[in-house]
Write a protein that holds these residues in place. Structure first.
Motif, short mmCIF file in Angstrom:
data_model
loop_
_atom_site.label_atom_id
_atom_site.label_comp_id
_atom_site.label_asym_id
_atom_site.label_seq_id
_atom_site.Cartn_x
_atom_site.Cartn_y
_atom_site.Cartn_z
N ARG A 49 -6.25 -92.07 -10.90
CA ARG A 49 -4.82 -91.76 -10.76
C ARG A 49 -4.33 -91.42 -12.16
O ARG A 49 -4.88 -90.50 -12.75
N ILE A 73 -0.70 -85.48 -8.57
CA ILE A 73 -0.41 -84.09 -8.96
C ILE A 73 -0.70 -83.82 -10.44
O ILE A 73 -1.51 -82.98 -10.78
N GLY A 74 -0.03 -84.58 -11.32
CA GLY A 74 -0.12 -84.29 -12.76
C GLY A 74 -1.53 -84.58 -13.27
O GLY A 74 -2.09 -85.64 -13.01
N HIS A 278 6.95 -95.74 -13.39
CA HIS A 278 6.17 -94.61 -12.86
C HIS A 278 5.85 -94.84 -11.37
O HIS A 278 4.69 -94.85 -10.96
O1 LIG Z 1 -0.67 -92.00 -9.33
C1 LIG Z 1 0.52 -92.26 -9.58
O2 LIG Z 1 1.09 -93.29 -9.25
C2 LIG Z 1 1.31 -91.27 -10.39
C3 LIG Z 1 1.48 -90.00 -9.65
C4 LIG Z 1 1.80 -88.90 -10.57
O3 LIG Z 1 2.37 -89.05 -11.61
C5 LIG Z 1 1.35 -87.56 -10.19
O4 LIG Z 1 0.84 -87.38 -9.07
O5 LIG Z 1 1.50 -86.66 -11.02
#
Ligand SMILES: O=C(O)CCC(=O)C(=O)O
Ligand SMILES: NC(=O)C1=CN([C@@H]2O[C@H](COP(=O)(O)OP(=O)(O)OC[C@H]3O[C@@H](n4cnc5c(N)ncnc54)[C@H](O)[C@@H]3O)[C@@H](O)[C@H]2O)C=CC1
Length: 524
Positions: A49, A73-74, A278
């Protein structure tokens, strides 16, 4: 059986998917960088993640790694360049948590407008502070959305449902899409000047770093609300604190921070400031979605070669993967053989596809041929890294398509221009196997084999016997012998498949035969 490491906390649905698909899986979270470096060499896949940050050092140690999957996503926590250089596919799950994150942004907007967290804490402390909280309505206010991709668009849709006006800045947002979304496309400064609230939904890249700067905060209306559920680093946190303290910014709600985990922060304790750790993607639904999706995508890639949502290589659907496989194999062999027959740096490569193959997605085929071609000089190159490496080396790559196959169902022609000359090689698939049908302009029909020798000679009687004798004298067994020439008495080429690798000494003996012009040893 491929083996995957899940290195961050993720729904157990991911583990289940890997197991069901026949992928060996370990779940080890909370590893330090050194601990990860120690074990990463065992794994074909790494699922993360945002906590684990696969950087160049970790990727370098990951000798067997083929894919990094981001359940989210990021991908700013993944060194995509290092992964690409090493041929590791990086994939994310672009939609699984988008609704959840958009809902969090709206929740933060309401929380900021009505100061719900602080009102709740103080009420529960027994203060009943009714007269200290006078919020603002969102109805009829202007929401400025910076970054109008998946999440930004979902936020726009929800804000319109709240009867807000929506203005958006996104350099890639077309006027038509803006109209469809019901948003007004504006320039960045205009957004800062006109908005009553601003919400951020861009990735953290050079053009977005510090986009909410001190200067731009200075352009905003007094009483502005700032929400960031995208990435820390988009907002100048010091400038935001000053603007909150000065009462210019009414309220700010940040889910993300420049340094995470943010356990201490100058903004903490500032009146009208709201923080979440977050949590944008943290709902049951989103976490299940991204875990299942990342595991399915990684398993697809490891088991079938299908690629979806990759950031550094073309997509290949599960349906395309088996149809592309023989062509990828042909392209790899054609490229690898040709790469070993060149004697000068490559300037450009043109891939011409003819026949049925033109109906397929040829991007992966081109990438495979390019990888084969570069392998002679760069042994670690693969389909993922080849296009980038070719670009970095100034090699021009072109693709063209001809509908009609000339002599077989599908043909792939490689035209390689080096600093010295042009080479043309053509291959096809016959009964599922790759074959060479033209080698440097000379028609032939040859299979690929792991050990081959290429000889160009004057077309003279008795040459084949002398070549066979050299190989026989050196106890090299010939598997197949393919010959071709443009016309009688002209130059001839032969491609000999042998059972063992040809040594340098045998190659020299062939070279010293009368009428031989070129000898190249090829191993595939
Ligand atoms: O995995 C997470 O909790 C963060 C999700 C996130 O920031 C993303 O998906 O870009
Ligand atoms: N807080 C959280 O837990 C989560 C945060 N995120 C963050 O949200 C971001 C956005 O996600 P998506 O909407 O799915 O991505 P997306 O790729 O669909 O949209 C991003 C948009 O930003 C735009 N953009 C790029 N440079 C820009 C610039 N200089 N100025 C304005 N716009 C620019 C792009 O054109 C694109 O439309 C992700 O990059 C991720 O960092 C995503 C999920 C969860």
């Amino acid at each position: 059986m491929p083996k995957v490491l899940i290195a961050d906390k993720m729904s157990s649905a991911a583990t289940q998917v890997f197991k069901n698909r026949g992928v060996d899986v370990d779940v080890i979270t909370g590893l330090s960088k050194e601990e990860l470096i120690d074990i990463i060499g065992e794994y074909d896949g790494l699922a993360v993640r945002s906590t684990t940050r696969p950087d160049a050092e970790i990727i370098k140690a990951a000798k067997n790694l083929k894919v990094i999957g981001r359940a989210g996503i990021g991908v700013d926590n993944v060194d995509i360049k290092a992964a690409t250089d090493q041929g590791v596919v990086v994939m994310n799950t672009p939609f699984g948590n988008a609704v959840t994150t958009a809902e969090h942004a709206i929740a933060m907007l309401f929380s900021a407008a009505r100061q719900i967290p602080s009102a709740s804490t103080r009420t529960q402390n027994g203060e009943w502070p009714k007269s200290d909280f006078k919020g603002v309505e969102l109805f009829n206010k202007t929401l400025g959305i910076i970054g109008c991709g998946n999440i930004g668009a979902l936020v726009a849709e929800r804000a319109l449902g709240l009867k807000m006006k929506v203005i958006a800045f996104d350099p890639y947002l077309t006027a038509e899409r803006a109209v469809k979304l019901g948003a007004e496309k504006v320039e960045l400064d205009a957004l800062f000047q006109r908005a009553d609230a601003i919400t951020l939904h861009t990735p953290l890249v050079d053009s977005t770093k510090g986009i909410v700067s001190r200067e731009r905060l200075g352009m905003t209306k007094k009483g502005i609300i700032i929400v960031n559920c995208a990435r820390g680093g988009l907002v100048d946190e010091e400038a935001l604190k000053d603007a909150l303290d000065a009462g210019h910014v009414r309220a700010a709600a940040l889910d993300v921070f420049a340094v995470e985990p943010a356990k201490e922060h100058p903004l903490f304790g500032t009146p009208n400031f709201i923080a979440t750790p977050h949590l944008g993607a943290s709902t049951l639904e989103a976490q299940e979605n991204v875990a299942v999706q990342v595991a399915e995508q990684m398993a697809d890639y490891l088991l079938t070669g299908a690629v979806s949502n990759a950031l550094n290589t073309p997509s290949i659907t599960a349906e395309e993967a088996p149809r592309l496989k023989p062509f990828v194999n042909l392209a790899d062999n054609l490229g690898a053989m040709t790469g070993q027959l060149l004697h000068a740096p490559i300037k450009s490569v043109e891939f011409t596809y003819k026949g049925a193959v033109t109906q397929l997605n040829t991007n992966p085929v081109t990438a495979a041929a390019l990888a084969g071609l570069l392998k002679a000089a760069m042994p670690d190159v693969n389909m993922v890294s080849a296009p980038v490496l070719a670009k970095e080396r100034g090699i021009e790559v072109k693709e063209s398509y001809v509908d009609e196959a000339e002599r077989a169902e599908s043909l792939i022609r490689l035209t390689v221009t080096t600093t010295e000359r042009k080479y043309v090689v053509v291959g096809t698939i016959y009964r599922g196997e790759p074959r060479i049908v033209r080698l440097f302009g000379v028609p032939m029909d040859a299979a690929f084999s792991p050990n081959m020798v290429y000889v160009r000679n004057e077309d003279k009687p008795g040459f084949i016997g002398r070549l066979g004798a050299v190989l026989g004298d050196n106890k090299v067994n010939i598997a197949t012998f393919s010959l071709g020439r443009m016309k009688k008495g002209d130059e001839a080429v032969c491609l000999v498949s042998v059972d063992e690798p040809i040594s340098e000494s045998v190659a020299q003996q062939i070279k010293s035969l009368d009428a031989v012009k070129i000898v190249d040893v090829v191993s595939l």
